[in-house]
Design an enzyme around this catalytic site. Structure first.
Site, short mmCIF file in Angstrom:
data_model
loop_
_atom_site.label_atom_id
_atom_site.label_comp_id
_atom_site.label_asym_id
_atom_site.label_seq_id
_atom_site.Cartn_x
_atom_site.Cartn_y
_atom_site.Cartn_z
N SER A 137 0.84 -1.18 0.05
CA SER A 137 0.17 -0.14 0.02
C SER A 137 0.97 1.25 0.03
CB SER A 137 -0.93 -0.02 1.12
OG SER A 137 -1.43 1.22 1.48
N TYR A 150 -2.34 -0.64 10.56
CA TYR A 150 -2.41 -0.87 9.01
C TYR A 150 -1.08 -0.55 8.56
CZ TYR A 150 -4.14 -1.17 4.18
OH TYR A 150 -4.25 -1.36 2.70
#
Ligand code: NAD
Length: 255
Positions: A137, A150
């Site tokens: 990501s 995350y």
């Protein structure tokens, strides 16, 4: 077809980015094992559309991962392509972050990739060819508030990618991560209510002022764009791309 007969496992491929990657790999001739949760009828429809297998292993459970990997090897053959894509998100300030959410995010977004890689690599080495692609990501490179677990997990995925790439560099196995910016999938849709709550914003404000604010192109990346990149990484022409963290973020991390 460029990937005729290759065996590919794509985790978290019952929706979003993983499903697009599974479709793209199957279209190139790969024999696919799907993984992930969802509506049984929808999963069965995709499974039969792609002539694939589906394994519903919960990736927070290392024993379930091992069973999935063994089933894949027994029913499709040794893995050629491993795509670690399953992921979940939770949005909350760190001092209010539920510890069980932290554990789940680290287990599914990071540790699962360790387990699939450690189990997949021997067969790839034996064949002298393999492709490991991790969906990281933009959050593997930069942070956003309220996403501590995350961001930590995705930075971990980037590190894992580099370490394994070095270990496998002389074995014909490449290991890379693709780092998308915001892609319109259920993962993004589901975090909108929590972000509205955490920051006191409307839905439109979250989309335009939080999500797309970071993305200079002002549009969401599409799952199909990510899938096309994954297919390219599986081609022989991509054999020198390894250990890379490949951004597909509309310029987000260039800023
Ligand atoms: P999604 O919610 O559409 O798909 C997630 C997939 O993971 C689903 O198939 C789901 O069933 C599966 N999954 C969730 N928990 C699981 C578990 N315990 N065991 C097995 N499977 C499980 O989300 P997406 O946006 O397609 O996300 C895919 C990956 O892309 C994730 O790793 C995510 O972090 C990453 N990513 C997404 C974006 C984005 O903006 N959507 C951006 C960058 C990175």
């Amino acid at each position: 077809m460029s990937l005729d007969g290759k065996v590919a496992l794509i985790t978290g491929s019952t929706s979003g980015i993983g499903l697009a990657i599974a479709r793209a790999l199957a279209a190139e001739g790969a024999k696919v094992m799907l993984n992930g949760f969802g509506d049984a009828g929808e999963i069965e429809a995709v499974r039969s559309e792609l002539g694939a297998l589906h394994d519903g292993a919960d990736l927070s459970d290392p024993a379930a991962i091992a069973a999935m990997m063994a089933r894949c090897a027994a029913e499709l053959g040794g893995l050629d392509i491993l795509v670690n894509n399953a992921g979940i998100q939770h949005v909350a300030p760190v001092d209010q972050f539920p510890p069980e959410k932290w554990d789940a995010i680290l287990a599914i977004n990071l540790s699962a990739a360790f387990h699939t890689i450690r189990l997949a690599l021997p067969a790839m080495r034996e064949k002298g060819w393999g492709r490991i692609i991790n969906t990281a990501s933009a959050h593997s490179l930069v942070a956003s508030p309220n996403k501590s677990a995350y961001v930590a997990a995705k930075h971990g995925v980037a590190g894992l990618t580099k370490a394994v790439a070095l270990e496998a560099a002389r074995d014909g196995v490449t290991v890379n991560c693709i780092s998308p910016g915001y892609v319109w999938t259920t993962l993004v849709e589901n975090q909108i209510p929590d972000t509205m709550k955490a920051r006191g914003l409307t839905r439109e404000q979250v989309v335009n002022d939080v999500l797309l604010a970071a993305q200079p192109t002002k549009r969401f990346v599409t799952p199909e764009e990510v899938a096309a990149f994954a297919v390219f990484l599986c081609r022989d022409e991509a054999g020198s791309i390894t250990g890379a963290n490949l951004s597909m973020d509309g310029g987000w991390t260039a800023a």
